[in-house]
Design an enzyme around this catalytic site. Structure first.
Site, PDB file in Angstrom:
ATOM      1  N   CYS A  88      37.891  38.745  52.801  1.00 60.47           N
ATOM      2  CA  CYS A  88      36.982  38.801  51.651  1.00 60.47           C
ATOM      3  C   CYS A  88      35.628  38.168  51.940  1.00 60.47           C
ATOM      4  O   CYS A  88      34.739  38.198  51.082  1.00 60.47           O
ATOM      5  CB  CYS A  88      37.629  38.139  50.444  1.00 60.47           C
ATOM      6  SG  CYS A  88      39.193  38.916  49.973  1.00 60.47           S
ATOM      7  N   CYS A 213      42.589  36.555  36.412  1.00 60.52           N
ATOM      8  CA  CYS A 213      42.558  37.328  37.655  1.00 60.52           C
ATOM      9  C   CYS A 213      41.368  38.282  37.640  1.00 60.52           C
ATOM     10  O   CYS A 213      41.057  38.865  36.607  1.00 60.52           O
ATOM     11  CB  CYS A 213      43.834  38.146  37.807  1.00 60.52           C
ATOM     12  SG  CYS A 213      45.369  37.240  37.509  1.00 60.52           S
ATOM     13  N   LYS A 342      34.802  38.043  38.408  1.00 58.81           N
ATOM     14  CA  LYS A 342      35.482  38.291  37.138  1.00 58.81           C
ATOM     15  C   LYS A 342      34.889  39.512  36.429  1.00 58.81           C
ATOM     16  O   LYS A 342      35.612  40.283  35.800  1.00 58.81           O
ATOM     17  CB  LYS A 342      35.339  37.056  36.240  1.00 58.81           C
ATOM     18  CG  LYS A 342      36.254  37.048  35.055  1.00 58.81           C
ATOM     19  CD  LYS A 342      37.684  36.784  35.472  1.00 58.81           C
ATOM     20  CE  LYS A 342      38.656  37.045  34.350  1.00 58.81           C
ATOM     21  NZ  LYS A 342      38.740  38.461  33.949  1.00 58.81           N
ATOM     22  N   HIS A 346      35.926  43.221  42.766  1.00 56.94           N
ATOM     23  CA  HIS A 346      35.852  42.756  44.151  1.00 56.94           C
ATOM     24  C   HIS A 346      35.912  43.898  45.163  1.00 56.94           C
ATOM     25  O   HIS A 346      36.929  44.079  45.845  1.00 56.94           O
ATOM     26  CB  HIS A 346      36.985  41.760  44.402  1.00 56.94           C
ATOM     27  CG  HIS A 346      36.945  41.108  45.741  1.00 56.94           C
ATOM     28  ND1 HIS A 346      35.793  40.959  46.485  1.00 56.94           N
ATOM     29  CD2 HIS A 346      37.932  40.541  46.481  1.00 56.94           C
ATOM     30  CE1 HIS A 346      36.076  40.352  47.613  1.00 56.94           C
ATOM     31  NE2 HIS A 346      37.352  40.094  47.643  1.00 56.94           N
TER      32      HIS A 346
END
Length: 401
Positions: A88, A213, A342, A346
């Site tokens: 990431c 999440c 959020k 991603h």
């Protein structure tokens, strides 16, 4: 001793695609969207770019293993183009390659571009990826929400925090990001969400609920970098120039998962990378000197412990800072002022550069409705992998003067 990267490289231009469910576009079109904005912002022609780095993590479901999709899509002038992947932290890794190339004198102007298109996969979370033969020996049976939920349990145990106190602080973190993202026209999710709604959401992995999440998304971001001297020759005024102050990576070596020294309540690599980043940037008191930061809020608990791992909150003190509004848009050091993972989701290869994009806009006074007052330094943080075995990338950018 190496003297580091501080003020050797300036950001000439940046661009960012709209993040979201981009069913109408492929990864190539998303790259073109981000690159076109960056090129116009830089005020140069494509032929003036001397080298490029492409960040893309999920080659199995995206553009493949080589860098040719960037070269072909952007019509780069037969220059060296390198594809990078580092979990990431992939976007930050691409940015690091371009910045280091300019600082080393290997080229005058370099491009970093990151992209990922994940909604097409149909997964609610990240799809599986090939991780080699060694890592599975250390994580035989886990899920991402599960292992980050364990960080929450370890944190509660270490600092004797009641569950309802931690849960409320995590809800405040997510609500703050949603409030910020609602003001960002390029964010995937743009609706404010209340703390009560967040706390009542379905449980994913105790104590992390649905709104603790982040989701996946489609997106791309790009940065064009050069030296401050060349930037000035191209008409950029030093008073409005943003330069790179620090770029650091730290990778796990197995000590967290292999020995008993680590209790699971913090991310060791973030602490290592932060120490080196502050030294490189010449920042002695980050809580006093940083103006804003973007962290890898894959889960709300990750954001909370990162506030401490970066040395901005004292160990065990992040909950109080969160509840006091220290990291809110009108607080001392706003965190996730663009909405964070959020609200952006991603798309791995793009995330690190997207974070720098927000710092760049803020430092130039171009962030619109969410503009902060007179920011000086901005920090971005990526965490790839899992709490016990990961890649952490940190960049610090700031005003040239």
């Amino acid at each position: 001793m190496a003297d580091g990267i501080r003020d050797k490289v300036a950001i000439l231009g940046m661009g960012c695609s709209q993040f979201g469910e981009r069913w109408d576009m492929g990864a190539e079109e998303l790259m073109e969207e981000a690159f076109s904005e960056a090129l116009a912002d830089a005020g140069i022609e494509t032929r003036e770019i001397g080298a490029a780095w492409l960040g893309s993590c999920m080659d199995e479901v995206n553009i493949g293993k080589s860098a040719t999709p960037a070269s072909l899509t952007l019509r780069l002038d037969n220059i060296p183009v390198t594809r990078v992947e580092n979990y990431c932290a992939t976007g930050t890794e691409a940015f690091r390659g371009a910045v280091y190339a300019v600082a080393a004198g290997a080229c005058d102007i370099a491009l970093a571009i990151g992209v990922e298109k994940l909604k097409d996969t149909g997964y609610g979370g990240l799809p599986g990826l090939e991780i080699g033969t060694l890592p599975p020996l250390w994580w035989p049976n886990l899920s991402a929400p599960g292992v980050f939920a364990q960080v929450a349990s370890a944190y509660m145990s270490r600092y004797k925090v009641p569950r309802d106190v931690l849960k409320r602080a995590l809800a405040e973190i997510s609500a703050k990001s949603h409030a910020n993202g609602a003001k960002n026209p390029k964010a995937h999710l743009r609706k404010p969400v209340s703390c009560d709604t967040i706390m009542a959401s379905p449980m994913i992995a105790e104590p992390l609920g649905l709104f603790d999440c982040c989701g996946v998304s489609d997106g791309s971001a790009a940065a064009i970098v050069t030296t401050p001297e060349i930037a000035k020759s191209l008409g950029k005024h030093p008073d409005n120039m943003v330069t790179v102050k620090a770029l650091q990576l730290a990778l796990s070596n197995g000590s967290e998962g292999g020995y008993n020294d680590w209790d699971g309540s913090y991310i060791l690599t973030t602490r290592k990378a932060a120490q080196r980043s502050y030294a490189e940037a010449g920042i002695g008191k980050p809580r006093e000197e940083l103006s804003m930061f973007e962290v890898h809020d894959c889960f709300s608990i990750t954001e909370l412990v990162t506030m401490e791992d970066l040395g901005l909150s004292a160990d065990g003190g992040a909950i109080k800072d969160v509840m006091d509004g220290f990291y809110n848009a009108d607080g001392k050091i706003p965190c996730q002022i663009d909405g964070g993972l959020k609200c952006f989701g991603h798309p791995i290869g793009a995330s690190g550069i997207r974070m720098v994009y927000e710092m760049y806009l803020q430092l130039q006074g171009r962030a619109g409705e969410r503009q902060l007052k007179d920011p000086r330094y901005g920090l971005t943080h990526n965490l790839g992998g899992f709490p016990h075995q990961n890649v952490v990338g940190i960049s610090i950018v700031g005003r040239y003067r």
